[in-house]
Write a protein that holds these residues in place. Sequence first.
Motif, PDB file in Angstrom:
ATOM      1  N   ILE A 197       0.821  -1.209   0.000  1.00 22.95           N
ATOM      2  CA  ILE A 197       0.000   0.000   0.000  1.00 22.95           C
ATOM      3  C   ILE A 197       0.855   1.259   0.000  1.00 22.95           C
ATOM      4  CG2 ILE A 197      -0.233   0.133   2.522  1.00 22.95           C
ATOM      5  CD1 ILE A 197      -3.184   0.828   2.063  1.00 22.95           C
ATOM      6  N   ILE A 198       0.440   2.240  -0.808  1.00 17.87           N
ATOM      7  CA  ILE A 198       1.059   3.563  -0.857  1.00 17.87           C
ATOM      8  C   ILE A 198      -0.007   4.569  -0.459  1.00 17.87           C
ATOM      9  CG2 ILE A 198       2.042   5.365  -2.333  1.00 17.87           C
ATOM     10  CD1 ILE A 198       3.183   3.138  -4.111  1.00 17.87           C
ATOM     11  N   VAL A 199       0.319   5.461   0.467  1.00 17.02           N
ATOM     12  CA  VAL A 199      -0.619   6.500   0.886  1.00 17.02           C
ATOM     13  C   VAL A 199      -0.027   7.861   0.572  1.00 17.02           C
ATOM     14  CG1 VAL A 199      -1.966   7.463   2.780  1.00 17.02           C
ATOM     15  CG2 VAL A 199      -1.484   5.005   2.721  1.00 17.02           C
ATOM     16  N   LEU A 200      -0.709   8.611  -0.274  1.00 15.05           N
ATOM     17  CA  LEU A 200      -0.298   9.956  -0.644  1.00 15.05           C
ATOM     18  C   LEU A 200      -1.031  10.970   0.224  1.00 15.05           C
ATOM     19  CD1 LEU A 200      -0.484   9.592  -4.546  1.00 15.05           C
ATOM     20  CD2 LEU A 200       1.509   9.221  -3.061  1.00 15.05           C
ATOM     21  N   ASN A 201      -0.428  12.139   0.359  1.00 15.31           N
ATOM     22  CA  ASN A 201      -1.044  13.209   1.136  1.00 15.31           C
ATOM     23  C   ASN A 201      -1.852  14.087   0.196  1.00 15.31           C
ATOM     24  OD1 ASN A 201      -1.624  15.443   2.794  1.00 15.31           O
ATOM     25  ND2 ASN A 201       0.237  15.089   3.986  1.00 15.31           N
ATOM     26  N   SER A 202      -3.175  14.095   0.367  1.00 20.69           N
ATOM     27  CA  SER A 202      -4.030  14.861  -0.538  1.00 20.69           C
ATOM     28  C   SER A 202      -3.827  16.362  -0.403  1.00 20.69           C
ATOM     29  CB  SER A 202      -5.505  14.510  -0.295  1.00 20.69           C
ATOM     30  OG  SER A 202      -5.888  14.803   1.032  1.00 20.69           O
ATOM     31  N   SER A 203      -3.090  16.799   0.619  1.00 24.04           N
ATOM     32  CA  SER A 203      -2.787  18.222   0.780  1.00 24.04           C
ATOM     33  C   SER A 203      -1.606  18.663  -0.086  1.00 24.04           C
ATOM     34  CB  SER A 203      -2.474  18.530   2.250  1.00 24.04           C
ATOM     35  OG  SER A 203      -3.543  18.166   3.088  1.00 24.04           O
ATOM     36  N   ASP A 204      -0.900  17.709  -0.670  1.00 21.81           N
ATOM     37  CA  ASP A 204       0.292  18.016  -1.459  1.00 21.81           C
ATOM     38  C   ASP A 204      -0.100  18.481  -2.861  1.00 21.81           C
ATOM     39  OD1 ASP A 204       2.962  18.280  -2.030  1.00 21.81           O
ATOM     40  OD2 ASP A 204       3.493  16.235  -1.466  1.00 21.81           O
ATOM     41  N   THR A 205       0.860  19.042  -3.579  1.00 19.78           N
ATOM     42  CA  THR A 205       0.626  19.446  -4.962  1.00 19.78           C
ATOM     43  C   THR A 205       0.471  18.208  -5.839  1.00 19.78           C
ATOM     44  OG1 THR A 205       2.982  19.472  -5.493  1.00 19.78           O
ATOM     45  CG2 THR A 205       2.038  21.511  -4.628  1.00 19.78           C
ATOM     46  N   ASP A 206      -0.106  18.379  -7.020  1.00 17.02           N
ATOM     47  CA  ASP A 206      -0.256  17.249  -7.938  1.00 17.02           C
ATOM     48  C   ASP A 206       1.100  16.697  -8.353  1.00 17.02           C
ATOM     49  OD1 ASP A 206      -3.062  17.404  -7.952  1.00 17.02           O
ATOM     50  OD2 ASP A 206      -3.032  18.958  -9.478  1.00 17.02           O
ATOM     51  N   ASN A 207       2.037  17.589  -8.728  1.00 23.82           N
ATOM     52  CA  ASN A 207       3.377  17.134  -9.109  1.00 23.82           C
ATOM     53  C   ASN A 207       4.092  16.473  -7.935  1.00 23.82           C
ATOM     54  OD1 ASN A 207       3.142  17.963 -11.735  1.00 23.82           O
ATOM     55  ND2 ASN A 207       4.356  19.824 -11.508  1.00 23.82           N
ATOM     56  N   GLY A 208       3.856  17.008  -6.745  1.00 21.67           N
ATOM     57  CA  GLY A 208       4.458  16.413  -5.558  1.00 21.67           C
ATOM     58  C   GLY A 208       3.976  14.997  -5.335  1.00 21.67           C
ATOM     59  N   ARG A 209       2.675  14.776  -5.521  1.00 24.06           N
ATOM     60  CA  ARG A 209       2.119  13.442  -5.331  1.00 24.06           C
ATOM     61  C   ARG A 209       2.578  12.482  -6.427  1.00 24.06           C
ATOM     62  NH1 ARG A 209      -4.051  14.499  -4.755  1.00 24.06           N
ATOM     63  NH2 ARG A 209      -3.473  16.534  -5.624  1.00 24.06           N
ATOM     64  N   ILE A 210       2.754  12.996  -7.639  1.00 24.74           N
ATOM     65  CA  ILE A 210       3.254  12.135  -8.719  1.00 24.74           C
ATOM     66  C   ILE A 210       4.640  11.610  -8.363  1.00 24.74           C
ATOM     67  CG2 ILE A 210       4.124  12.142 -11.091  1.00 24.74           C
ATOM     68  CD1 ILE A 210       1.767  13.952 -11.840  1.00 24.74           C
ATOM     69  N   PHE A 211       5.514  12.502  -7.922  1.00 30.02           N
ATOM     70  CA  PHE A 211       6.860  12.048  -7.566  1.00 30.02           C
ATOM     71  C   PHE A 211       6.810  11.131  -6.349  1.00 30.02           C
ATOM     72  CE2 PHE A 211      11.145  12.143  -5.925  1.00 30.02           C
ATOM     73  CZ  PHE A 211      11.917  12.095  -7.082  1.00 30.02           C
ATOM     74  N   SER A 212       5.986  11.502  -5.355  1.00 32.68           N
ATOM     75  CA  SER A 212       5.866  10.667  -4.153  1.00 32.68           C
ATOM     76  C   SER A 212       5.392   9.259  -4.496  1.00 32.68           C
ATOM     77  CB  SER A 212       4.880  11.302  -3.156  1.00 32.68           C
ATOM     78  OG  SER A 212       5.405  12.470  -2.588  1.00 32.68           O
ATOM     79  N   LEU A 213       4.467   9.157  -5.448  1.00 32.23           N
ATOM     80  CA  LEU A 213       3.909   7.866  -5.825  1.00 32.23           C
ATOM     81  C   LEU A 213       5.009   6.883  -6.211  1.00 32.23           C
ATOM     82  CD1 LEU A 213       1.324   6.209  -6.425  1.00 32.23           C
ATOM     83  CD2 LEU A 213       1.374   7.167  -8.736  1.00 32.23           C
ATOM     84  N   PHE A 214       5.949   7.349  -7.023  1.00 31.23           N
ATOM     85  CA  PHE A 214       7.002   6.442  -7.495  1.00 31.23           C
ATOM     86  C   PHE A 214       8.175   6.380  -6.524  1.00 31.23           C
ATOM     87  CE2 PHE A 214       4.463   7.405 -11.208  1.00 31.23           C
ATOM     88  CZ  PHE A 214       4.221   6.122 -11.668  1.00 31.23           C
ATOM     89  N   HIS A 215       8.389   7.438  -5.771  1.00 33.13           N
ATOM     90  CA  HIS A 215       9.384   7.374  -4.705  1.00 33.13           C
ATOM     91  C   HIS A 215       8.971   6.307  -3.692  1.00 33.13           C
ATOM     92  CE1 HIS A 215      12.377   9.007  -1.801  1.00 33.13           C
ATOM     93  NE2 HIS A 215      11.479   8.594  -0.917  1.00 33.13           N
ATOM     94  N   GLU A 216       7.699   6.304  -3.321  1.00 35.00           N
ATOM     95  CA  GLU A 216       7.215   5.306  -2.357  1.00 35.00           C
ATOM     96  C   GLU A 216       7.230   3.907  -2.947  1.00 35.00           C
ATOM     97  OE1 GLU A 216       6.830   6.148   0.749  1.00 35.00           O
ATOM     98  OE2 GLU A 216       7.234   8.219   0.159  1.00 35.00           O
ATOM     99  N   LEU A 217       6.970   3.795  -4.249  1.00 31.82           N
ATOM    100  CA  LEU A 217       7.091   2.482  -4.894  1.00 31.82           C
ATOM    101  C   LEU A 217       8.522   1.974  -4.763  1.00 31.82           C
ATOM    102  CD1 LEU A 217       5.885   0.182  -6.537  1.00 31.82           C
ATOM    103  CD2 LEU A 217       6.397   1.489  -8.623  1.00 31.82           C
ATOM    104  N   GLY A 218       9.483   2.892  -4.834  1.00 28.23           N
ATOM    105  CA  GLY A 218      10.884   2.514  -4.621  1.00 28.23           C
ATOM    106  C   GLY A 218      11.100   1.884  -3.257  1.00 28.23           C
ATOM    107  N   HIS A 219      10.383   2.390  -2.251  1.00 33.60           N
ATOM    108  CA  HIS A 219      10.479   1.785  -0.918  1.00 33.60           C
ATOM    109  C   HIS A 219       9.815   0.409  -0.888  1.00 33.60           C
ATOM    110  CE1 HIS A 219      12.431   5.006   1.200  1.00 33.60           C
ATOM    111  NE2 HIS A 219      11.503   5.890   0.870  1.00 33.60           N
ATOM    112  N   LEU A 220       8.681   0.283  -1.571  1.00 35.41           N
ATOM    113  CA  LEU A 220       7.991  -1.005  -1.577  1.00 35.41           C
ATOM    114  C   LEU A 220       8.839  -2.104  -2.203  1.00 35.41           C
ATOM    115  CD1 LEU A 220       4.242  -0.283  -2.465  1.00 35.41           C
ATOM    116  CD2 LEU A 220       5.218  -0.918  -0.254  1.00 35.41           C
TER     117      LEU A 220
END
Length: 383
Positions: A197-220
Amino acid sequence: MSKKQITVSAMVLKWARTTLYGANKQEAAGRLKITIAELDNLEANDPIIAVSMLKRMSKVYKRHISVLLYKNPPKSQEAPKFRKLPSFEEVEFDRKTFMAIRQAQEIQNNAIFLFENKENLNLKELIANSGDWNKLATKLSGLLKIDKDFRFHSKNSAQQLKMWKRSLESLGILVLEQSFPLSDIRAFTIYDKVAPIIVLNSSDTDNGRIFSLFHELGHLVQKQTDTDQILDLSISSKHADEYFSNNFAATFLVPKDLLNKDVELINSFNDENVKAIANKFKVSTSVIWIRLKDFGHVNQDKFNEIREKLSTFDPFSVSIKKKDKSGGNKNTYLYTTMNRKGEFFISEVFNALNTKRLTYYEVLDFIGIRAETLPKLQKLMFT
C-alpha cells in the motif's frame, strides 16, 4: 465490584491511546477529562473503571468498546513498524496522521482477505529488479505497457496523477489519498507481499504526489514500510534507500531518451524553458534540472547557480492550497471516498459482493459508506 464498573487491560488502553495520540499524553488526558498522572496509572495497572469512562475512551480513541475489552491489542491492528520512526509511544504526530495510518492499515487487512492471501506477483517481479533503478524503471514500464502517448496525453498534472495511480493499481498495488499535515508526513508505505500500500497526502501538490507515488514504490520494492517527511532530491548516496527511491522515480518519470529528444534543439537552459519541459513531463522544475545535470546538458557550476536561485530546492516543501475542482458537484463526497479508499480496493469489494464473499452490510463497512449512497458509488465506479 459495582455493576457499572469493569476491569480492563492497561496494555490495551495504552495501545488505543498511542495509535491516535502517540506521545501526546496531554491532549489525550485533556479529552478524557483526567490528569496525565491518572492516565499513566490507567496504563500501568489493569484498572477497574466506570463503564461511563470506557464509553468516553471509546469515543476519544475512536475504538469500539468491544476492542477496548480485549486482553491484548489485536494483532491485525498493531501499529506498523515504520523504518524511520521510533515506536508510536515516542512520536507526536497530529491525530489526522495517526488516523490516516490506522485507516490505511485497516484497508490493507481487508484487502489481504479480498485477495485471498495470494502473493502479488507483479511486485515480486519488480523486487527482483530492485538492485538497479534503471532496470527497475524499464521493468515497470514494461509491466504497465507505458508508451510516449501515455506520458504526454494528459492535459494537466491532476489528470496525469489519476492515470499513474490507476496504472499502479492495475498491478495490485493499493494507492490511497488521505489528508494529514504535510509537516508530519508527505507520503508513506506499508509493505505486504499480498497487499502493498502507498498513501499519498491529498494536501500536497499534484506534481508532488506524482513524484511521491514512485518514490514510495521505490520503498515497496525494497520491502520497506516507510514514511517520508521531506523528499529531498539532493540527498546523497550515503542514504542508500532514499537515494535509490529518488533515482528510480526520476528515471521512470523522466526517461533519458525522451528528455534528450525534447532538449536537443535547446542551447541554453533557463527558468522559462525548463518550466515548459517540467509541465510536459508533469514533474517539478527541480526534477528536470537534476536530470539535465545527470545527462550533461548543464554543468555542475550552472546547476549550483540554479540551485541557489530556486526559492526551494525541495519542490514539495511548500503546500499549495487546492481550489475546489468539483464545481459544487453533489458527488464530491463519493469522489473523496474513491480517493481515500482507492478505486482498486473499492472495485475488489464490489467483486466480493457479486461473488457472495461479502454481504451487503459488510460492503458498507469495508467502504465506510451509507446504504443510500452505495448505488451512486457503483455508478461512478463502473460507468
